[in-house]
Design an enzyme around this catalytic site. Structure first.
Site, PDB file in Angstrom:
ATOM      1  N   SER A 182       0.845  -1.145   0.021  1.00 52.90           N
ATOM      2  CA  SER A 182      -0.024  -0.068   0.011  1.00 52.90           C
ATOM      3  C   SER A 182       0.882   1.269  -0.048  1.00 52.90           C
ATOM      4  CB  SER A 182      -0.653   0.104   1.158  1.00 52.90           C
ATOM      5  OG  SER A 182      -0.218  -0.189   2.444  1.00 52.90           O
ATOM      6  N   HIS A 183       2.190   1.297   0.928  1.00 56.97           N
ATOM      7  CA  HIS A 183       2.928   2.444   0.620  1.00 56.97           C
ATOM      8  C   HIS A 183       4.477   1.851   0.554  1.00 56.97           C
ATOM      9  CE1 HIS A 183      -0.302   3.250   3.420  1.00 56.97           C
ATOM     10  NE2 HIS A 183       0.135   4.513   3.276  1.00 56.97           N
ATOM     11  N   ASN A 184       5.213   2.733  -0.451  1.00 58.49           N
ATOM     12  CA  ASN A 184       6.150   2.413  -0.993  1.00 58.49           C
ATOM     13  C   ASN A 184       7.174   3.836  -1.256  1.00 58.49           C
ATOM     14  OD1 ASN A 184       8.786   1.242  -1.980  1.00 58.49           O
ATOM     15  ND2 ASN A 184       7.779   0.563  -3.696  1.00 58.49           N
ATOM     16  N   PHE A 221       8.688  -0.133   2.401  1.00 53.33           N
ATOM     17  CA  PHE A 221       7.355  -0.242   2.106  1.00 53.33           C
ATOM     18  C   PHE A 221       6.370  -1.390   3.022  1.00 53.33           C
ATOM     19  CE2 PHE A 221       9.835  -3.833   0.149  1.00 53.33           C
ATOM     20  CZ  PHE A 221       9.274  -5.013   0.153  1.00 53.33           C
ATOM     21  N   THR A 222       5.350  -1.207   2.841  1.00 54.10           N
ATOM     22  CA  THR A 222       4.203  -1.856   3.638  1.00 54.10           C
ATOM     23  C   THR A 222       3.742  -2.914   2.974  1.00 54.10           C
ATOM     24  OG1 THR A 222       2.462  -0.369   3.311  1.00 54.10           O
ATOM     25  CG2 THR A 222       3.794  -0.073   5.276  1.00 54.10           C
TER      26      THR A 222
END
Length: 339
Positions: free
Chosen positions: A97-99, A110-111
């Protein structure tokens, strides 16, 4: 309305939508009433804020682990000449979702989340992404203790520097088909119309009352953290965000984690594992209008806690930021392709 008044209304509107978006038949009318405006004006403002990219999404925010997913923050050490390729490989996974690119030897952060039925599992997926991306090293940093998760940017500039955090007891819930059906709808970005929940309730074959009752059940159980608006930090005026990481003695981690979490500028605060080449175990995301302000908040945290072994990892590029889509067949498709 003067330009100054319009700016003030936008700031109040953004703060209110981040904090408590109403689950009601006509939520924008309720927000308008609270702000001393009218529904048409609020709808016009929200549409403009979305077109400007300041508002990313308005939807339910769910607790990944309570839905059976396994998740973690992951850091890769990627050679400079492979960063673009590595980011593309990582972004292609539906559970990322996040990077971000950050200013550290471990440069790609990242997540990652994987569903309960994943054949690879979390570690297996990290190993596969490491191989595919050409990363030299990887560290997996799952949450050991969560002190805070609450992205609420102070767009008004009127809030106190500290906030009291309250632990909420959750009710037990037996998840049924209607809960999962509601989650699939509530995770979607809300349309900016007078009755934004109308299409969802019709697709579900539920009345408004039933849909909102299920949403409340999910919230009371902790499955849904809240229903809120998420902003694009930079476009909202918060141009700096630092992942501050702290080397905290284990016996003081609980106390200091809670104290750091009380800073309003801290959106996320977690205890995570250490590694031989990674001594930091307490993570706090700090948001501010510029890097000097961000540095100042971190110095203040250090002064107040007495911690002096820490680092500031600023994001220099955003490769990906989007809400995780739960129960997405893309997870199975990715595993089928890469295993």
């Amino acid at each position: 309305m003067t330009k100054k008044m319009e700016t003030a209304m936008r700031e109040e509107l953004l703060y209110k939508m981040q904090n408590a978006f109403p689950l009601s038949e006509r939520p924008f009318a309720r927000i308008a009433e609270e702000l001393g405006s009218d529904e048409a004006e609020i709808l016009s403002q929200v549409k403009a804020l979305k077109e400007e990219g300041i508002i990313r999404q308005t939807s339910a925010i769910f607790d990944t682990k309570r839905l059976g997913y396994r998740s973690s923050l992951v850091a890769f050490k990627v050679p400079e000449d492979r960063i673009e390729e590595a980011a593309a490989v990582i972004n292609a996974h539906p559970g990322v979702s996040h990077n971000y690119l950050r200013n550290h030897d471990f440069n790609v952060w990242f997540t990652l989340a994987v569903p309960p039925e994943s054949r690879l599992g979390l570690q297996g997926t990290v190993d596969r992404l490491k191989s595919l991306s050409g990363a030299e090293e990887a560290i997996v940093l799952p949450t050991l203790k969560m002190f805070k998760i609450s992205v609420k940017l102070d767009t008004t500039g009127k809030q106190e520097k500290k906030e009291k955090l309250r632990h909420k007891e959750h009710k037990a819930i037996k998840m049924q088909a209607r809960h999962y059906a509601a989650i699939r709808e509530l995770q979607k970005d809300l349309p900016v119309v007078g009755e934004p929940f109308k299409e969802a309730s019709e697709r579900l074959g539920m009345s408004y009352d039933e849909l909102f009752r299920i949403a409340e059940e999910l919230k009371e159980a902790g499955v849904m953290r809240r229903f809120a608006t998420i902003l694009n930090h930079r476009k909202a005026g918060f141009t700096a965000n630092a992942m501050s990481v702290w080397n905290v003695p284990e016996k003081k981690a609980e106390e200091l984690g809670r104290r750091i979490a009380e800073f309003r500028a801290v959106s996320h605060c977690y205890l995570r594992p250490r590694y031989p080449d990674w001594p930091y175990n307490l993570f706090a995301m700090v948001h501010a209008t510029d890097q000097d302000a961000c540095d100042g908040i971190i110095r203040e945290i250090a002064d107040e806690t007495g911690l002096n072994d820490y680092a500031k990892l600023y994001s220099t590029r955003e490769f990906k930021k989007q809400r995780l889509v739960y129960f997405d067949p893309a997870f199975e498709e990715w595993e089928r392709k890469h295993t």
